[in-house]
Design a protein around this motif. Structure first.
Motif, PDB file in Angstrom:
ATOM      1  N   THR A 219       0.823  -1.221   0.000  1.00  0.00           N
ATOM      2  CA  THR A 219       0.000   0.000   0.000  1.00  0.00           C
ATOM      3  C   THR A 219       0.858   1.272   0.000  1.00  0.00           C
ATOM      4  O   THR A 219       0.392   2.317  -0.437  1.00  0.00           O
ATOM      5  CB  THR A 219      -1.012   0.025   1.166  1.00  0.00           C
ATOM      6  N   ASP A 309      10.137  11.494   6.753  1.00  0.00           N
ATOM      7  CA  ASP A 309       9.958  10.152   7.307  1.00  0.00           C
ATOM      8  C   ASP A 309       8.466  10.004   7.600  1.00  0.00           C
ATOM      9  O   ASP A 309       7.812  10.985   7.980  1.00  0.00           O
ATOM     10  CB  ASP A 309      10.791  10.016   8.591  1.00  0.00           C
ATOM     11  N   GLY A 310       7.918   8.826   7.421  1.00  0.00           N
ATOM     12  CA  GLY A 310       6.512   8.621   7.750  1.00  0.00           C
ATOM     13  C   GLY A 310       6.295   7.182   8.125  1.00  0.00           C
ATOM     14  O   GLY A 310       6.796   6.288   7.437  1.00  0.00           O
ATOM     15  N   THR A 314       0.034  -1.480   6.570  1.00  0.00           N
ATOM     16  CA  THR A 314      -0.974  -2.069   5.701  1.00  0.00           C
ATOM     17  C   THR A 314      -2.346  -1.984   6.368  1.00  0.00           C
ATOM     18  O   THR A 314      -3.347  -1.715   5.713  1.00  0.00           O
ATOM     19  CB  THR A 314      -0.605  -3.540   5.411  1.00  0.00           C
ATOM     20  N   ASP A 389       4.212  -1.223  17.518  1.00  0.00           N
ATOM     21  CA  ASP A 389       5.449  -0.445  17.610  1.00  0.00           C
ATOM     22  C   ASP A 389       5.603   0.177  18.988  1.00  0.00           C
ATOM     23  O   ASP A 389       4.630   0.645  19.581  1.00  0.00           O
ATOM     24  CB  ASP A 389       5.440   0.671  16.556  1.00  0.00           C
ATOM     25  N   ARG A 404      10.034  -2.332  17.178  1.00  0.00           N
ATOM     26  CA  ARG A 404       8.812  -3.121  17.238  1.00  0.00           C
ATOM     27  C   ARG A 404       8.687  -3.605  18.682  1.00  0.00           C
ATOM     28  O   ARG A 404       9.697  -3.929  19.312  1.00  0.00           O
ATOM     29  CB  ARG A 404       8.907  -4.340  16.295  1.00  0.00           C
ATOM     30  N   LYS A 498      12.205  -4.045   4.246  1.00  0.00           N
ATOM     31  CA  LYS A 498      12.300  -4.191   5.712  1.00  0.00           C
ATOM     32  C   LYS A 498      13.330  -5.251   6.098  1.00  0.00           C
ATOM     33  O   LYS A 498      13.349  -6.336   5.528  1.00  0.00           O
ATOM     34  CB  LYS A 498      10.960  -4.653   6.277  1.00  0.00           C
TER      35      LYS A 498
HETATM   36  C1  3UK Z   1       7.119  -0.268  10.405  1.00  0.00           C
HETATM   37  C2  3UK Z   1       8.105   2.038  10.391  1.00  0.00           C
HETATM   38  C3  3UK Z   1       9.510   3.172  11.825  1.00  0.00           C
HETATM   39  C4  3UK Z   1       6.305  -0.216  11.682  1.00  0.00           C
HETATM   40  C5  3UK Z   1       3.762   1.036   5.110  1.00  0.00           C
HETATM   41  C6  3UK Z   1       4.020   3.370   4.553  1.00  0.00           C
HETATM   42  O1  3UK Z   1       5.465  -0.277   6.152  1.00  0.00           O
HETATM   43  C7  3UK Z   1       4.290  -0.189   5.820  1.00  0.00           C
HETATM   44  O2  3UK Z   1       3.374  -1.181   6.090  1.00  0.00           O
HETATM   45  P1  3UK Z   1       3.662  -2.651   6.669  1.00  0.00           P
HETATM   46  O3  3UK Z   1       2.348  -3.244   6.975  1.00  0.00           O
HETATM   47  O4  3UK Z   1       4.509  -2.446   8.015  1.00  0.00           O
HETATM   48  C8  3UK Z   1       4.055  -1.619   9.077  1.00  0.00           C
HETATM   49  C9  3UK Z   1       5.134  -1.506  10.139  1.00  0.00           C
HETATM   50  O5  3UK Z   1       6.377  -1.091   9.512  1.00  0.00           O
HETATM   51  N1  3UK Z   1       7.325   1.070   9.834  1.00  0.00           N
HETATM   52  C10 3UK Z   1       6.787   1.566   8.705  1.00  0.00           C
HETATM   53  N2  3UK Z   1       7.206   2.836   8.505  1.00  0.00           N
HETATM   54  C11 3UK Z   1       8.033   3.155   9.538  1.00  0.00           C
HETATM   55  N3  3UK Z   1       8.833   2.046  11.516  1.00  0.00           N
HETATM   56  N4  3UK Z   1       9.500   4.280  11.044  1.00  0.00           N
HETATM   57  C12 3UK Z   1       8.794   4.321   9.905  1.00  0.00           C
HETATM   58  N5  3UK Z   1       8.797   5.425   9.129  1.00  0.00           N
HETATM   59  O6  3UK Z   1       6.740  -1.254  12.502  1.00  0.00           O
HETATM   60  C13 3UK Z   1       4.881  -0.442  11.195  1.00  0.00           C
HETATM   61  O7  3UK Z   1       4.029  -0.908  12.217  1.00  0.00           O
HETATM   62  O8  3UK Z   1       4.544  -3.402   5.733  1.00  0.00           O
HETATM   63  C14 3UK Z   1       4.487   2.217   5.169  1.00  0.00           C
HETATM   64  C15 3UK Z   1       2.834   3.363   3.868  1.00  0.00           C
HETATM   65  C16 3UK Z   1       2.100   2.199   3.784  1.00  0.00           C
HETATM   66  C17 3UK Z   1       2.567   1.022   4.416  1.00  0.00           C
HETATM   67  N6  3UK Z   1       1.824  -0.102   4.309  1.00  0.00           N
END
Ligand code: 3UK
Length: 512
Positions: A219, A309-310, A314, A389, A404, A498
């Motif tokens: 996404t 940074d953001g 999902t 997180d 995490r 990741k």
């Molecule tokens: C980690 C971050 C620190 C965090 C995603 C932008 O990554 C995305 O989706 P996922 O379902 O993973 C989610 C988890 O990834 N994470 C993502 N961004 C950061 N940790 N700093 C960040 N900037 O653990 C989160 O819970 O693969 C990212 C847009 C859409 C997405 N699906």
């Protein structure tokens, strides 16, 4: 945010595409790719022809699920939009998935039909439980594929009259444990993510050219490389198999203005950036995992740009905490994107104040709806999404990522966040990449173990390991230093960039 109130009947593609063309955007470029350039009018026509194939030819009915497979190409983009527009449910899958994983998704999402790039045909055909209705696209020699059928369809298709809260997307998380979880999203969620982060943080404009690496099946990529540009009448560059070098070359070639990729890509692009003219770039968005300060600094020095940074997920569809420009506090992810709320919960489930590490909880216009009810009860508690997180808020309301929650290393009674140790290691001139995990230890419970990839020209040796340990002790509390240092050629990563910490932990065990 008044624009987040959507009418009860809503088709997201009618808003993203039909409306743009009706308003005169037809000749604007929607998608560029290696061999092709599609205007908004052409994209609309392709979407409409695919919608006719899906409903008229394949006989699919509102709510049926369509599995989608393909690299980032204009046809893959059109296929996703056609599924939304036809009132069906898109189930996009990561290009690298193998037959067995596809079988799990086919079953879990109860897929009715498949649209798949011809290049991924073999793996698709090998999957267990493939439905009867399967069409391939992108094979110029095929006479029976999707394109051949499209050519015989009418060029225009009226959007199906869907409810704003009809499911249109089932997105599977890659998951660090390997079990994919399906999350459902509504028609209005597609517009909501376009009206949050891109408007209030990114500041996207009609003249923007979006580029980046995340697959459309992730996404992060679906938003950043398709939906966000369409929402403002901008254009997207869709390219396959990008490397740090080819992404830099593509930014130069297409005069891209906004990039979307993972921290590791920016880290690898920074030392190469001077070889390319990437002056067109005005925003660089990093997500997927924590952005280390050393990476932010290296990219700023190389390009003059302050990265955005953001954190997204999902489950929440896209980015919900972020900051740009003068709002950036290096070391913090940022503040909740307008439209979202966030807080930190303590072990008792109650909010904690500034300076205390706890579980991140998020609420907003999008939220988690798993296919699986049991998982839902763990992720959404009292209306708050628990992303898994560990975060900390400061006095100014900025959110600082720690790790995490299940990756926190507990060593001799201390809580140690791996990413903080990684950030310290990445400041050392010999370190290209690193991953820090906890390894079981009789005496301390766990010890901090660093897996380090060296930059070219540096050789792995005990003296360097000792130097890295000392280097960490100089920067952060000495008890956090890595008691074990392992050098390796590369780090295990997912298709989304990741770090796969579980693999590092497992490999650490084997080497004993
Ligand atoms: C980690 C971050 C620190 C965090 C995603 C932008 O990554 C995305 O989706 P996922 O379902 O993973 C989610 C988890 O990834 N994470 C993502 N961004 C950061 N940790 N700093 C960040 N900037 O653990 C989160 O819970 O693969 C990212 C847009 C859409 C997405 N699906």
């Amino acid at each position: 945010l008044p624009e987040l109130r959507y009418p009860a009947r809503l088709n997201c593609v009618a808003e993203l595409l039909d409306r743009a063309v009706a308003a005169g955007a037809g000749e604007r470029i929607a998608i560029r790719s290696a061999g092709e350039q599609w205007t908004y009018a052409r994209l609309l026509e392709q979407v409409d022809r695919i919608a006719h194939v899906l409903r008229g030819q394949l006989g699919l009915e509102t709510g049926n699920r369509v599995l989608l497979r393909g690299a980032n190409t204009p046809m893959m983009a059109a296929a996703i939009l056609a599924v939304f527009k036809a009132g069906l449910v898109a189930v996009p899958t990561m290009p690298l998935l193998r037959a067995r994983e596809l079988g799990v998704i086919l079953a879990k999402a109860r897929v009715n039909a498949v649209l798949c790039a011809a290049s991924l045909r073999e793996e698709m055909e090998a999957a267990p439980g493939v439905p009867q209705r399967v069409l391939y696209f992108g094979d110029p020699a095929a006479t029976t594929g999707l394109e051949a059928r499209m050519a015989r369809q009418p060029a225009s298709y009226a959007p199906v009259d869907t409810a704003a809260d009809d499911v249109c997307l089932i997105s599977f998380t890659s998951g660090t444990t390997g079990v994919p979880k399906g999350t459902m999203h509504f028609q209005r969620d597609i517009l909501a993510i376009c009206d949050c982060f891109p408007r209030s943080v990114l500041g996207s404009r009609p003249d923007d050219v979006f580029i980046g690496t995340p697959p459309l099946a992730f996404t992060f990529g679906l938003g950043g490389l398709l939906l966000f540009p369409l929402r403002v009448g901008a254009s997207a560059v869709l390219l396959e198999k990008l490397t740090p070098e080819t992404l830099l070359a593509a930014i130069q070639q297409y005069r891209a203005t906004i990039s979307f990729t993972a921290p590791t890509f920016y880290r690898q692009m920074a030392p190469l950036a001077a070889r390319y003219d990437i002056a067109s770039l005005r925003q660089s968005v990093s997500a997927g995992e924590a952005l280390p300060l050393a990476t932010r600094d290296a990219w700023r020095q190389a390009t003059g740009l302050e990265m955005i940074d953001g954190i997204g997920a999902t489950e929440l569809l896209h980015i919900f905490i972020s900051a740009a420009g003068a709002q950036v506090r290096p070391g913090a992810t940022g503040k909740p994107v307008p439209g979202y709320r966030a807080c930190i919960l303590g072990p008792d489930g109650k909010p904690v104040g500034p300076g205390v590490i706890g579980r991140l909880a998020v609420q907003g216009p999008t939220g988690c709806r798993y296919l699986d009810d049991e998982r839902q009860r763990e992720y959404v508690v009292d209306g708050w999404n628990l992303t898994g997180d560990a975060y900390e808020m400061d006095e100014e309301g900025y959110f600082h990522y720690r790790s995490r929650t299940d990756d926190m290393i507990i060593s001799a009674g201390y809580n140690i966040a791996g990413p903080e140790v990684e950030e310290a290691l990445l400041r050392h001139p010999a370190v290209a990449e690193c991953g820090v995990v906890g390894r079981a230890d009789d005496e301390r419970g766990q010890i901090v173990e660093a897996h380090v990839v060296l930059k070219p020209g540096h050789a792995a040796c005990d003296a360097l390991a000792a130097e890295l340990q000392e280097f960490v002790k100089q920067q952060i509390a000495p008890y956090k230093y890595p008691r074990a240092v392992r050098f390796r050629a590369a780090l295990p990563r997912t298709e989304t960039g990741k770090l796969q910490r579980f693999k590092l932990r497992a490999e650490g065990e084997h080497q004993d």
